[in-house]
Design an enzyme around this catalytic site. Structure first.
Site, PDB file in Angstrom:
ATOM      1  N   LYS A  52       7.062  68.749  -2.644  1.00 58.78           N
ATOM      2  CA  LYS A  52       6.987  70.214  -2.602  1.00 58.78           C
ATOM      3  C   LYS A  52       6.680  70.772  -3.987  1.00 58.78           C
ATOM      4  CE  LYS A  52      10.108  70.444   1.371  1.00 58.78           C
ATOM      5  NZ  LYS A  52      11.428  70.746   1.923  1.00 58.78           N
ATOM      6  N   GLN A  96      17.329  71.820  -0.225  1.00 55.01           N
ATOM      7  CA  GLN A  96      16.925  70.709   0.636  1.00 55.01           C
ATOM      8  C   GLN A  96      18.104  70.254   1.496  1.00 55.01           C
ATOM      9  OE1 GLN A  96      13.791  69.705   0.981  1.00 55.01           O
ATOM     10  NE2 GLN A  96      14.269  68.100   2.435  1.00 55.01           N
ATOM     11  N   ASP A 119      12.271  79.031   3.428  1.00 57.73           N
ATOM     12  CA  ASP A 119      12.461  78.106   4.553  1.00 57.73           C
ATOM     13  C   ASP A 119      12.612  78.861   5.874  1.00 57.73           C
ATOM     14  OD1 ASP A 119      12.453  75.334   4.108  1.00 57.73           O
ATOM     15  OD2 ASP A 119      14.386  75.393   3.088  1.00 57.73           O
TER      16      ASP A 119
HETATM   17  N1  GUN Z   1      15.178  68.978   5.587  1.00 58.55           N
HETATM   18  C1  GUN Z   1      14.312  68.596   6.567  1.00 58.55           C
HETATM   19  N2  GUN Z   1      13.358  69.548   6.750  1.00 58.55           N
HETATM   20  C2  GUN Z   1      13.631  70.535   5.858  1.00 58.55           C
HETATM   21  C3  GUN Z   1      12.996  71.774   5.567  1.00 58.55           C
HETATM   22  O1  GUN Z   1      11.982  72.176   6.166  1.00 58.55           O
HETATM   23  N3  GUN Z   1      13.576  72.511   4.585  1.00 58.55           N
HETATM   24  C4  GUN Z   1      14.698  72.099   3.922  1.00 58.55           C
HETATM   25  N4  GUN Z   1      15.197  72.896   2.986  1.00 58.55           N
HETATM   26  N5  GUN Z   1      15.309  70.956   4.182  1.00 58.55           N
HETATM   27  C5  GUN Z   1      14.770  70.183   5.134  1.00 58.55           C
END
Ligand code: GUN
Length: 291
Positions: A52, A96, A119
């Site tokens: 990311k 995350q 998110d």
């Molecule tokens: N863990 C698995 N998918 C995601 C996501 O799209 N965002 C975040 N913050 N954590 C995740």
């Protein structure tokens, strides 16, 4: 049968965003910034967060990783989030998931300012999605909708069967496609682990969205001819012929289901690359709102 190329679509979106950011720079403006908060040493999470942050840098955004120890007390993590809520250099904040067991995930999600919640997990943004207000859409479902639109797959009145009811994929994609809006307006059925006979539903689907987390779960005899198949699964299965000893497969048995499909996403290279592209898009949107 057409294979939906998520890698190509994601790359196009990144190029579009990069040109927007180049324009900001030309005008002497600041560029968008995203902070990804990573708690602990989960290798999969570390790899996702690196991806990311790298994607941000590649298009000219700032992408910071705030790495915190796995035993950080919850109140300290809340304080870090609050610091970034108030920091104008960061337009988007992402924590995350999953988090270590001693931390209450709901409390953390609610601590992120809804204005910086790229998110789309904050209850305010989830609520806005459900009632059809403009909001930050969660990245994976937003990526699915974007793929369907880019491939001109009609949605209005079509029967979409979503398999899986997670907060990250199943529930939001159902709500997105259900809206009485352009690029949506579908008839949505959601199946899950308590459904007695999932194939009863999937056989009726014009579009199947598989987000179950079980390798090769959707088989050819569970879908009708001409179906559109979106595979959200990312499952590691043993493969002694692969250098790493494993390979990645989706929730759909691609070899058999693709033969009956009009369109299908591969794994890898389908929905996966779109998730990061939509995160970048949400961060840019957060920047525009905040500027
Ligand atoms: N863990 C698995 N998918 C995601 C996501 O799209 N965002 C975040 N913050 N954590 C995740």
């Amino acid at each position: 049968m057409i294979i939906i190329d998520g890698k190509k679509a994601a790359s196009e979106i990144r190029i579009e965003l990069k040109s927007e950011i180049d324009n900001l720079k030309l005008q002497g403006k600041s560029v968008p910034g995203l902070v990804a908060i990573l708690v602990g040493n989960n290798p999969a999470s570390e790899s996702y967060v690196r991806g990311k942050s790298k994607a941000c840098e590649e298009i000219g955004m700032r992408g910071k990783i705030e790495k915190l120890p796995s035993d950080i007390p919850e109140r300290e993590l809340l304080a870090v989030i609050q610091k970034y809520n108030l920091d104008d250099d960061y337009n988007g904040i992402l924590v995350q998931l999953p988090l270590p067991k001693h931390i209450n995930e709901e409390k953390i999600i609610e601590a992120v300012s809804p204005h910086k919640d790229v998110d789309g997990f904050h209850p305010v943004n989830v609520g806005n999605l459900v009632i059809g207000k403009d909001t930050f859409l969660p990245c994976t479902p937003a990526g699915i909708q974007e793929l369907l639109v880019r491939y001109n797959i009609p949605l209005k009145g079509k029967h979409v069967v979503v398999v899986g009811r997670s907060n990250i994929v199943g529930k939001p994609i159902s709500n997105i496609l259900l809206q009485k809006k352009e690029n949506a307006n579908a008839v949505v059925t959601i199946c899950h682990s308590a459904s007695n006979d999932i194939s009863y539903f999937t056989k009726q689907a014009d579009i199947v969205i598989a987000a179950i987390g079980q390798p090769n779960f959707i088989k050819a005899d569970m879908v009708k001819d001409g179906v559109v198949v979106i595979d959200v699964g990312i499952n590691r299965i043993e493969d002694s012929s692969a250098a790493k000893g494993y390979k990645i497969v989706g929730d759909v048995d691609f070899d058999e289901v693709s033969k009956k499909s009009s369109y299908i996403t591969p794994v890898p290279g389908g929905v996966g690359p779109m998730t990061i592209a939509m995160l970048l898009k949400n961060t840019f949107k957060a920047y525009l709102i905040q500027e």
